[in-house]
Scaffold this active site. Structure first.
Site, mmCIF file in Angstrom:
data_model
loop_
_atom_site.group_PDB
_atom_site.id
_atom_site.type_symbol
_atom_site.label_atom_id
_atom_site.label_comp_id
_atom_site.label_asym_id
_atom_site.label_seq_id
_atom_site.Cartn_x
_atom_site.Cartn_y
_atom_site.Cartn_z
ATOM 1 C CG ASN A 90 5.141 1.141 1.779
ATOM 2 O OD1 ASN A 90 3.955 1.451 1.757
ATOM 3 N ND2 ASN A 90 6.091 1.970 2.178
ATOM 4 C CD GLU A 136 5.787 5.328 4.203
ATOM 5 O OE1 GLU A 136 5.158 4.320 3.797
ATOM 6 O OE2 GLU A 136 6.351 6.120 3.438
#
Ligand code: F6R
Length: 243
Positions: free
Chosen positions: A135, A142
């Site tokens: 990702n 993140e």
């Protein structure tokens, strides 16, 4: 940015390991930024080989790891402290007290993050090794609307927990939280070596290196670093327009 692609895993591992050994040879008290996961294992094996063959000592070197799971003791074989001991530290002459990982068992996580940042401030990383998440994460930064500069606790995305579940006996054993160095701290490293393998990461490699710089692809911020080396196998680099 310097992008190099390799035909074999051995060549890639040797090249990456040599960059770190060169750094130690030039400056024995270098501060190394280290990563875990599947990507660095062959690189650490090669570093150990080069250390033994060429008598290059890590005795004065210092290391900081990017991240650690919250709640796992260093004796837990899924902790990153355990991983580092197994794959590198126990096999070179680095001093235990010179190796640093965030303490995921700290009662006060905020204080632990501040402690880690203070150490990084005092001993800035000379060369940082990074892997890349599917990702676009680096460390455990993140994708998000905003990113933290310094070390912080983070809730792991479900895709990251799923990707890492392969190392655990079941999905519910995968920790939900981690402590990670922030993107700001990562970008302070003197040099950064990003290593990516596999066709499954080709799309995110392209997005991170050639797409817009955005916090929704944390690795895209690496484009702003003056000394970024990207080491790819052919599969990971196949969507890039390389000459
Ligand atoms: C590990 C880390 C992560 C990994 C990334 C890729 O310390 O910070 O960002 O580098 O998740 O993991 P692998 O190498 O297992 O594909």
């Amino acid at each position: 940015m310097n992008i190099i692609t390799f035909d074999s895993q051995q060549e890639l591992d040797s090249y990456a390991a040599q960059l770190f050994l060169n750094q130690i040879e030039t400056k024995p008290d270098s501060v190394l930024g280290l990563a875990t996961g599947s990507t660095p294992i062959g690189i650490y094996d090669k570093m150990i080989e080069l250390h033994e063959q060429n008598n290059i000592s890590f005795a004065s070197a210092v290391s900081f790891n990017l991240d650690e799971y919250v709640g796992l003791l260093p004796s837990n074989d899924q902790s990153y402290a355990y991983y580092m001991e197994k794959h590198l530290f126990s096999r070179i002459d680095i001093r235990k007290e010179h190796t640093h990982l965030p303490d995921g068992t700290a009662v006060d996580l905020e204080a632990e993050c501040a402690r880690y940042d203070a150490m990084l401030e005092a001993q800035p990383v000379d060369i940082q090794l990074l892997g890349l998440g599917h990702n676009g994460h680096i460390g455990f930064n993140e994708p998000d609307a905003g990113l933290s500069g310094g070390t912080h606790a983070v809730e792991l995305k479900s895709e990251t927990r799923e990707a890492n579940a392969r190392f655990f006996s079941s999905m519910d054993k995968v920790p939900r939280y981690a402590i990670t160095m922030g993107v700001g701290s990562i970008l302070k490293a003197g040099a950064i070596v990003l290593v990516v393998r596999g066709a499954d990461k080709a799309a995110i490699v392209k997005e991170a290196l050639t797409g817009p710089i955005t916090t929704s692809v944390p690795a895209s911020l690496l484009q702003t670093h003056a000394r970024l080396t990207v080491l790819l196998d052919r599969e990971a680099g196949r969507m890039l327009d390389l000459k």
